[in-house]
Write an enzyme that holds these catalytic residues in place. Structure first.
Site, PDB file in Angstrom:
ATOM      1  N   LYS A 168       0.808  -1.220   0.000  1.00 14.27           N
ATOM      2  CA  LYS A 168       0.000   0.000   0.000  1.00 14.27           C
ATOM      3  C   LYS A 168       0.844   1.274   0.000  1.00 14.27           C
ATOM      4  CE  LYS A 168      -3.474  -2.737   2.278  1.00 14.27           C
ATOM      5  NZ  LYS A 168      -4.014  -3.190   3.552  1.00 14.27           N
ATOM      6  N   ASP A 244      -9.274  -5.245  -0.949  1.00  8.12           N
ATOM      7  CA  ASP A 244      -8.715  -4.252  -0.033  1.00  8.12           C
ATOM      8  C   ASP A 244      -8.425  -2.995  -0.857  1.00  8.12           C
ATOM      9  OD1 ASP A 244      -7.214  -2.679   1.680  1.00  8.12           O
ATOM     10  OD2 ASP A 244      -6.131  -4.359   2.554  1.00  8.12           O
ATOM     11  N   HIS A 339     -18.591  15.732 -17.705  1.00  7.72           N
ATOM     12  CA  HIS A 339     -18.749  15.718 -16.252  1.00  7.72           C
ATOM     13  C   HIS A 339     -19.967  16.529 -15.820  1.00  7.72           C
ATOM     14  CE1 HIS A 339     -15.424  13.758 -13.988  1.00  7.72           C
ATOM     15  NE2 HIS A 339     -14.881  13.712 -15.191  1.00  7.72           N
TER      16      HIS A 339
END
Length: 353
Positions: A168, A244, A339
């Site tokens: 990570k 995760d 967007h």
């Protein structure tokens, strides 16, 4: 449901289908994305449409897989640490037996080391079946560390985790050696699809990829990475499939390549750190089981095969979103218009609910 067990509701949609071929899976499948960034769904959907119009779809090649855990031991001096490192590497078959004795699925693949002063960092690399392998690798490393401390003179305990894994965190070592599944995705898009669906040209995409992804990332000091937004697709895919989510830190390391082949667009995404699993923590939730089953990743296969299938589907999803965004960014104003339009539509729906 108690507050401690409440489930955060992230909006999720299935997009596609995506056509995938390669050395792991031959399939056409919709893919789930859980995200608050609602324009991601149609963007990935456009890339998926392109995959259906390419002869082989997205060719996904899995080139490696391993989960890592590094341990830290302390020696009296660098020479003692070096001697210990050589002894450890020479005894790898013995250490493989230690791992086998404690796990049905973990297998020790390789050992690497780094010495700094009198500290020895040992990086164990494992195969972990259908699990992403965080806990499996840590349990195996703990058994290995205990064994080493008992059998190799001159070293003492430092830590079960020495940050040389690396978990990570965006690091060079993961980009070079890999952690999780290393998947390369490729697609060859006919000229008429590039202009008709992506509303751009191969030459424009190639130029933008060089200037934005390669040069821009270099100037920014990126670490073993040159892409537009792998993290967006990975997070959506990870949340929808019970992964995760923090592993998108190293997972989003990767390199986008593009070539103009006489007007056709060759487009590729290399992801060396896809950490995914189809069993283990996070997989017991009902919606996760449903999603994995729909993706064909809960079938009766040899250990590891379902996780490899999930990895190539995830990698193909990344390519879809990366391709669509780069195409949009070759046209002035397209990204922001999309967007604004899509997010306003979402807000209108929410108000009406």
């Amino acid at each position: 449901m108690t507050e401690a067990h409440a489930i955060a509701g992230v909006p999720m949609k299935w997009v596609g289908p995506v056509r995938i071929s390669g050395n792991v899976a031959e399939t056409e499948t919709h893919v789930p994305l859980a995200t608050y960034e609602t324009p991601l769904w149609p963007s990935v959907g456009r890339g998926a449409k392109v995959s259906m119009l390419a002869e082989k779809g997205i060719v996904a090649t899995l080139v490696d897989e391993r989960m890592t855990r590094s341990v830290l031991v302390e020696a009296k001096d660098a020479q003692t640490a070096y001697t210990a490192a050589l002894t450890i590497e020479a005894r790898i078959e013995e250490l493989r037996e230690v791992v086998r004795a404690g796990s049905r699925f973990a297998q020790l693949l390789n050992i690497r080391h780094e010495i700094n002063a009198n500290l020895l960092f040992i990086r164990f690399e494992f195969s972990t079946g259908d699990a992403s392998g965080h806990n499996m690798a840590t349990l195996a490393s703990e058994a290995l560390l205990t064994h080493l401390l008992q059998t190799i003179p001159g070293i003492t305990y430092g830590s079960i985790s020495g940050n040389y894994c690396t978990d990570k965190k965006a690091t060079a070592i993961n980009g070079i050696l890999g952690r999780g599944k290393n998947v390369i995705t490729e697609i060859l898009i006919p000229r008429e699809v590039v202009t008709g669906v992506l509303r751009t040209t191969a030459a424009k995409v190639v130029e933008l990829n060089i200037r934005k992804n390669l040069l821009g990332t270099l100037l920014a000091g990126g670490i073993r990475s040159a892409n537009a937004h792998y993290a967006n697709m990975l997070l959506g895919f990870y949340l929808a499939t019970g992964q995760d989510a923090a592993n998108i830190v190293e997972g989003s390391q990767g390199i986008t390549m593009a070539e103009d082949r006489d007007g056709d667009l060759y487009f590729s995404c290399t992801l060396p750190n896809l950490i995914v699993g189809t069993v283990g923590n996070g997989k017991g939730l009902g919606f996760v089981e449903t999603n994995l089953t729909r993706l064909g990743c809960k079938d009766d296969r040899e250990p590891g095969a379902n996780a490899r299938r999930l990895a190539v589907i995830g990698a193909a999803t990344v390519l879809c979103g990366e391709l669509s965004l780069l195409a949009a960014q070759t046209n002035p104003g397209e990204l922001m218009r999309s967007h604004i339009q899509l997010e306003r539509e979402t807000q209108t729906v929410k108000v009406g609910v």
